[in-house]
Write a protein that holds these residues in place. Structure first.
Motif, PDB file in Angstrom:
ATOM      1  N   VAL A  64       0.639  -1.055   0.253  1.00  0.00           N
ATOM      2  CA  VAL A  64       0.280  -0.031   0.372  1.00  0.00           C
ATOM      3  C   VAL A  64       0.877   0.933   0.415  1.00  0.00           C
ATOM      4  CG1 VAL A  64      -2.013   1.741   1.005  1.00  0.00           C
ATOM      5  CG2 VAL A  64      -1.869  -1.461   1.143  1.00  0.00           C
ATOM      6  N   ILE A  65       0.653   2.229  -0.934  1.00  0.00           N
ATOM      7  CA  ILE A  65       1.803   2.882  -1.118  1.00  0.00           C
ATOM      8  C   ILE A  65       0.876   4.424  -0.685  1.00  0.00           C
ATOM      9  CG2 ILE A  65       3.290   4.781  -2.730  1.00  0.00           C
ATOM     10  CD1 ILE A  65       3.185   0.777  -3.049  1.00  0.00           C
ATOM     11  N   ALA A  66       0.533   5.179  -0.321  1.00  0.00           N
ATOM     12  CA  ALA A  66      -0.376   6.712  -0.220  1.00  0.00           C
ATOM     13  C   ALA A  66       0.786   7.264  -0.666  1.00  0.00           C
ATOM     14  CB  ALA A  66       0.024   7.161   1.561  1.00  0.00           C
ATOM     15  N   ARG A  67      -0.480   8.151  -1.263  1.00  0.00           N
ATOM     16  CA  ARG A  67       0.623   9.440  -2.228  1.00  0.00           C
ATOM     17  C   ARG A  67      -0.468  10.500  -1.975  1.00  0.00           C
ATOM     18  NH1 ARG A  67       2.717   9.341  -7.783  1.00  0.00           N
ATOM     19  NH2 ARG A  67       2.253  10.956  -8.458  1.00  0.00           N
ATOM     20  N   GLY A  68       0.075  11.862  -1.905  1.00  0.00           N
ATOM     21  CA  GLY A  68      -0.498  13.108  -1.895  1.00  0.00           C
ATOM     22  C   GLY A  68      -0.587  13.196  -3.155  1.00  0.00           C
ATOM     23  N   ALA A  69       0.215  14.382  -3.320  1.00  0.00           N
ATOM     24  CA  ALA A  69       0.198  15.269  -4.840  1.00  0.00           C
ATOM     25  C   ALA A  69       1.264  14.712  -5.453  1.00  0.00           C
ATOM     26  CB  ALA A  69       0.913  16.708  -4.553  1.00  0.00           C
ATOM     27  N   GLY A  70       2.355  14.178  -5.207  1.00  0.00           N
ATOM     28  CA  GLY A  70       3.588  12.921  -6.245  1.00  0.00           C
ATOM     29  C   GLY A  70       4.458  14.156  -6.285  1.00  0.00           C
ATOM     30  N   THR A  71       4.706  15.581  -5.392  1.00  0.00           N
ATOM     31  CA  THR A  71       5.889  16.518  -5.746  1.00  0.00           C
ATOM     32  C   THR A  71       7.079  15.598  -4.573  1.00  0.00           C
ATOM     33  OG1 THR A  71       5.226  17.592  -3.215  1.00  0.00           O
ATOM     34  CG2 THR A  71       4.334  17.756  -5.549  1.00  0.00           C
ATOM     35  N   GLY A  72       6.869  14.672  -4.279  1.00  0.00           N
ATOM     36  CA  GLY A  72       8.483  13.717  -3.498  1.00  0.00           C
ATOM     37  C   GLY A  72       9.044  14.310  -4.045  1.00  0.00           C
ATOM     38  N   MET A  73      10.745  14.303  -3.811  1.00  0.00           N
ATOM     39  CA  MET A  73      12.040  14.411  -4.188  1.00  0.00           C
ATOM     40  C   MET A  73      12.612  12.923  -4.025  1.00  0.00           C
ATOM     41  SD  MET A  73      12.995  18.696  -4.674  1.00  0.00           S
ATOM     42  CE  MET A  73      13.350  18.263  -6.270  1.00  0.00           C
ATOM     43  N   SER A  74      11.956  12.430  -3.345  1.00  0.00           N
ATOM     44  CA  SER A  74      13.111  11.057  -2.973  1.00  0.00           C
ATOM     45  C   SER A  74      12.243   9.889  -3.339  1.00  0.00           C
ATOM     46  CB  SER A  74      12.894  11.132  -1.621  1.00  0.00           C
ATOM     47  OG  SER A  74      11.877  10.975  -0.406  1.00  0.00           O
ATOM     48  N   GLY A  75      11.071  10.163  -3.957  1.00  0.00           N
ATOM     49  CA  GLY A  75      10.480   8.505  -4.836  1.00  0.00           C
ATOM     50  C   GLY A  75       9.817   7.713  -3.427  1.00  0.00           C
ATOM     51  N   GLY A  76       9.173   9.153  -2.519  1.00  0.00           N
ATOM     52  CA  GLY A  76       8.530   8.146  -1.254  1.00  0.00           C
ATOM     53  C   GLY A  76       7.071   7.912  -1.912  1.00  0.00           C
ATOM     54  N   ALA A  77       6.093   8.048  -3.234  1.00  0.00           N
ATOM     55  CA  ALA A  77       5.103   7.990  -3.009  1.00  0.00           C
ATOM     56  C   ALA A  77       5.096   7.211  -4.749  1.00  0.00           C
ATOM     57  CB  ALA A  77       4.156   9.142  -3.898  1.00  0.00           C
ATOM     58  N   GLY A 407      27.078  17.133   9.454  1.00  0.00           N
ATOM     59  CA  GLY A 407      25.529  17.812   8.698  1.00  0.00           C
ATOM     60  C   GLY A 407      24.136  16.386   8.644  1.00  0.00           C
ATOM     61  N   ASN A 408      24.133  16.136   7.459  1.00  0.00           N
ATOM     62  CA  ASN A 408      22.844  14.930   7.325  1.00  0.00           C
ATOM     63  C   ASN A 408      23.283  15.196   5.770  1.00  0.00           C
ATOM     64  OD1 ASN A 408      21.281  14.764   9.803  1.00  0.00           O
ATOM     65  ND2 ASN A 408      21.396  16.720   9.732  1.00  0.00           N
ATOM     66  N   ILE A 409      22.886  13.461   5.445  1.00  0.00           N
ATOM     67  CA  ILE A 409      21.944  13.241   3.817  1.00  0.00           C
ATOM     68  C   ILE A 409      20.799  14.029   3.708  1.00  0.00           C
ATOM     69  CG2 ILE A 409      23.169  11.572   4.118  1.00  0.00           C
ATOM     70  CD1 ILE A 409      21.295   9.632   4.263  1.00  0.00           C
ATOM     71  N   SER A 410      19.957  13.850   4.093  1.00  0.00           N
ATOM     72  CA  SER A 410      18.826  14.578   4.250  1.00  0.00           C
ATOM     73  C   SER A 410      18.238  15.824   5.057  1.00  0.00           C
ATOM     74  CB  SER A 410      17.789  13.802   3.123  1.00  0.00           C
ATOM     75  OG  SER A 410      16.325  14.327   3.231  1.00  0.00           O
ATOM     76  N   GLY A 411      17.854  17.103   4.410  1.00  0.00           N
ATOM     77  CA  GLY A 411      17.983  18.359   4.954  1.00  0.00           C
ATOM     78  C   GLY A 411      15.976  17.976   5.488  1.00  0.00           C
ATOM     79  N   GLU A 412      15.587  18.273   4.104  1.00  0.00           N
ATOM     80  CA  GLU A 412      14.452  18.136   4.262  1.00  0.00           C
ATOM     81  C   GLU A 412      13.266  17.026   2.907  1.00  0.00           C
ATOM     82  OE1 GLU A 412      12.928  22.135   3.006  1.00  0.00           O
ATOM     83  OE2 GLU A 412      14.012  21.377   1.015  1.00  0.00           O
ATOM     84  N   HIS A 413      14.341  16.759   2.063  1.00  0.00           N
ATOM     85  CA  HIS A 413      13.298  15.570   0.698  1.00  0.00           C
ATOM     86  C   HIS A 413      13.157  13.856   1.405  1.00  0.00           C
ATOM     87  CE1 HIS A 413      15.062  19.029  -2.249  1.00  0.00           C
ATOM     88  NE2 HIS A 413      14.241  19.458  -1.678  1.00  0.00           N
ATOM     89  N   GLY A 414      14.165  13.446   2.203  1.00  0.00           N
ATOM     90  CA  GLY A 414      13.278  12.566   3.103  1.00  0.00           C
ATOM     91  C   GLY A 414      14.638  11.359   2.095  1.00  0.00           C
ATOM     92  N   ILE A 415      14.153  10.252   2.622  1.00  0.00           N
ATOM     93  CA  ILE A 415      15.461   9.405   2.360  1.00  0.00           C
ATOM     94  C   ILE A 415      14.545   8.616   0.705  1.00  0.00           C
ATOM     95  CG2 ILE A 415      16.862   7.089   2.959  1.00  0.00           C
ATOM     96  CD1 ILE A 415      18.074   9.146   4.283  1.00  0.00           C
ATOM     97  N   GLY A 416      13.797   8.097   1.343  1.00  0.00           N
ATOM     98  CA  GLY A 416      12.883   7.491   0.434  1.00  0.00           C
ATOM     99  C   GLY A 416      13.728   6.195  -0.543  1.00  0.00           C
ATOM    100  N   LEU A 417      13.771   6.259  -1.960  1.00  0.00           N
ATOM    101  CA  LEU A 417      14.299   5.266  -2.952  1.00  0.00           C
ATOM    102  C   LEU A 417      15.544   6.223  -3.495  1.00  0.00           C
ATOM    103  CD1 LEU A 417      11.097   4.138  -5.286  1.00  0.00           C
ATOM    104  CD2 LEU A 417      13.039   2.621  -3.472  1.00  0.00           C
ATOM    105  N   SER A 418      15.886   7.103  -3.689  1.00  0.00           N
ATOM    106  CA  SER A 418      16.928   7.927  -4.068  1.00  0.00           C
ATOM    107  C   SER A 418      18.234   7.436  -2.648  1.00  0.00           C
ATOM    108  CB  SER A 418      16.300   9.854  -3.572  1.00  0.00           C
ATOM    109  OG  SER A 418      15.491   9.932  -4.092  1.00  0.00           O
ATOM    110  N   LYS A 419      17.642   7.977  -1.599  1.00  0.00           N
ATOM    111  CA  LYS A 419      18.850   8.088  -0.197  1.00  0.00           C
ATOM    112  C   LYS A 419      19.000   6.605   0.102  1.00  0.00           C
ATOM    113  CE  LYS A 419      19.354  12.740  -0.409  1.00  0.00           C
ATOM    114  NZ  LYS A 419      18.608  13.502  -0.571  1.00  0.00           N
ATOM    115  N   LYS A 420      18.440   5.546   0.006  1.00  0.00           N
ATOM    116  CA  LYS A 420      18.146   4.328   1.035  1.00  0.00           C
ATOM    117  C   LYS A 420      19.986   3.847   1.111  1.00  0.00           C
ATOM    118  CE  LYS A 420      16.471   0.340  -0.852  1.00  0.00           C
ATOM    119  NZ  LYS A 420      15.527  -0.205  -1.577  1.00  0.00           N
TER     120      LYS A 420
END
Ligand code: FAD
Length: 459
Positions: A64-77, A407-420
């Motif tokens: 089950v994959i929740a989706r808002g507007a699909g503007t995510g920048m880490s592949g979450g949706a 610092g951190n590898i992600s400040g706001e876009h999340g890990i998702g698929l991009s940074k896993k």
């Protein structure tokens, strides 16, 4: 025997389920390069529908994959290996705003700016403002713990979540915070920022502030990046308390200048856009004078305080031009959202310049300098395999450097698929193992957003 689609349709009241190739195609990606075609897209309208669909998915081991507007920048949706996409677009009511308690109760599909505008009409203020706020949803902001321009003063989404309702992996409905004196699922608040991997949020209570009625906006032009970064450090330690400090360095400026009518003083190496806001005029004037003193002390090339709404808009237009200008100068880019302590921002940007030379790639840096959240855009030609490979190597070095500098590898876009694949740069084996334990406690069968953040074996 009923098919899964028939089962889902039988539990929907006003929602709809769609398996047409066109709709499944539309929901296969977000803003990243990752894709995966969903088997079914369910346009949910109520919490009851969400719970019933999750129950069916859980009984059949379907993702089950929740989706808002699909503007995510880490592949979450992105439904990487198919499954059910729960589309929240139509579950978008602002249920109510309690003016006295200053709390908004909203469904996850509410667009961020709609809530901000509704609050504004009541003299209230919802600060989190990702640059995507005209489109992004509160559900997506919750799941990514979204930040934005004003977060340097007002904090990110989690600071405003007073409670929420969510559907767990067995299809049960839970409440926490202001919705329930005792959380029905202990530790639920860990769901904020968990990128749709622990549960599906169905209603959120968000704190609102009184809207600061007064503001001033400045733009400062600096001879070089070091001067701009030192100005940020001075401002941050001075009590000026800006609500926005955005940095645009010379490469980002030169991209923007090519595609918009920006008038830059000669030899500008970097620009800051600074906003102050306040509830009281004397306080604003005092901080404004303090800021102007710092600016003069720092010997900037030139600065302007906006004299009109039109001038203010021209400052923000310059900031907005950067992102679209970068998109036009290259057919592909990796946009990494690292953070570093403000005191290390200069070393970090210098590092990206050396990296740019090492890999012969253009690297453009700009972003929310007030909290050290920088967008590192690595441009490459996707038709050139060497450049594509070098861009990947460069981004890995960017993550390593950010962590090395505190610092951190992600400040706001999340890990998702991009940074896993880069999680181990920042987190130890024990930390990752602990995160996996949390995932298993919430979602023992791994149905919520599998493959995101880390791979997990169940059992
Ligand atoms: C031009 C641009 C500028 C941006 N600027 C910023 C910025 O300044 N700051 C920032 O933080 N981000 C920024 N982003 C990234 C993105 O907009 C944010 O991550 C935003 O919060 C995603 O919202 P969304 O509704 O599009 O979510 P989606 O992309 O649809 O989904 C994002 C994640 O949320 C999960 N999710 C969605 N709804 C729910 C729900 N109901 N329950 C559980 N999980 C759910 C999804 O499964 C997915 O993992 C920007 C993106 C773009 C394209």
């Amino acid at each position: 025997m009923k098919t899964i689609l028939e089962e889902i349709e039988s539990v929907l009241d006003s929602g709809t389920a769609d398996v047409s190739p066109e709709i499944r195609y539309i929901f296969r990606s977000d803003t990243t390069r990752f894709t995966g075609t969903p088997d079914i897209v369910v346009n949910v309208r109520t919490e009851k529908e969400v719970a019933a669909v999750v129950k069916i998915a859980s009984a059949n081991g379907i993702a089950v994959i929740a989706r808002g507007a699909g503007t995510g920048m880490s592949g979450g949706a992105v439904p990487l290996k198919g499954g059910i996409v729960l589309n929240f677009e139509k579950m978008n009511r602002i249920i109510g705003i309690d003016r006295r308690k200053r709390i908004a109760y909203v469904e996850p599909g509410v667009v961020t700016d709609r809530l901000r505008e509704e609050a504004d009409r009541l003299g209230l203020y919802y600060p989190p403002d990702p640059s995507s706020s005209a489109v992004s949803t509160i559900g997506g902001n919750f799941a990514e713990n979204a930040g934005g321009l004003h977060c340097v003063k007002y904090g990110v989404t989690s600071r405003y979540v007073k409670g929420f309702r969510f559907v767990d992996s067995a299809g049960g409905i839970n409440s926490c915070g202001v919705y329930a004196p005792e959380d029905s699922f202990p530790g639920s608040f860990v769901m904020i920022g968990s990128e749709g991997t622990l549960g599906i949020v169905t209603e959120i209570a968000l704190e609102l502030l009184d809207r600061p009625p007064l503001e001033e906006t400045f733009v400062t032009y600096h001879a070089d990046l070091l001067n701009a970064v030192n100005t940020v450090i001075k401002i941050k330690s001075s009590g000026v308390d800006p609500s926005v400090i955005e940095l645009i360095d010379k490469d980002a400026l030169s991209a923007a200048v090519q595609y918009s009518k920006i008038d830059l003083p000669e030899n500008t190496g970097a620009v800051l856009i600074i906003k102050l806001d306040s509830y009281f005029l004397p306080a604003l004037l005092e901080r404004s004078i303090l800021l102007e003193n710092i600016i003069s002390l720092m010997k900037v090339i030139k600065y302007r305080k906006a004299e009109s709404e039109a001038e203010k808009k021209s400052f923000w237009d310059m900031r907005k031009a950067v992102s679209s200008a970068i998109k036009r100068i290259s057919n592909d880019k990796l946009n990494e959202d690292i953070t570093v302590p403000v005191s290390n921002m200069h070393s970090f940007i210098e590092f990206t310049r050396a990296l740019s030379e090492k890999f012969a790639l253009r690297i453009i840096v700009y972003g929310h300098a007030g909290d050290g959240n920088l967008h590192v855009n690595i441009l490459f030609d996707r038709n050139n395999s060497t450049e594509t490979n070098n861009a990947r190597l460069a981004s890995e070095e960017v993550f390593k450097k950010a962590v090395e500098l505190g610092g951190n590898i992600s400040g706001e876009h999340g890990i998702g698929l991009s940074k896993k694949n880069f999680m181990s740069i920042q987190y130890s084996k024990n930390e990752i193992a602990f995160m996996k334990k949390i995932k298993k406690a919430f979602d023992p069968d791994n149905i919520f957003n599998p493959d995101k953040i880390f791979n997990i074996t169940m059992g």
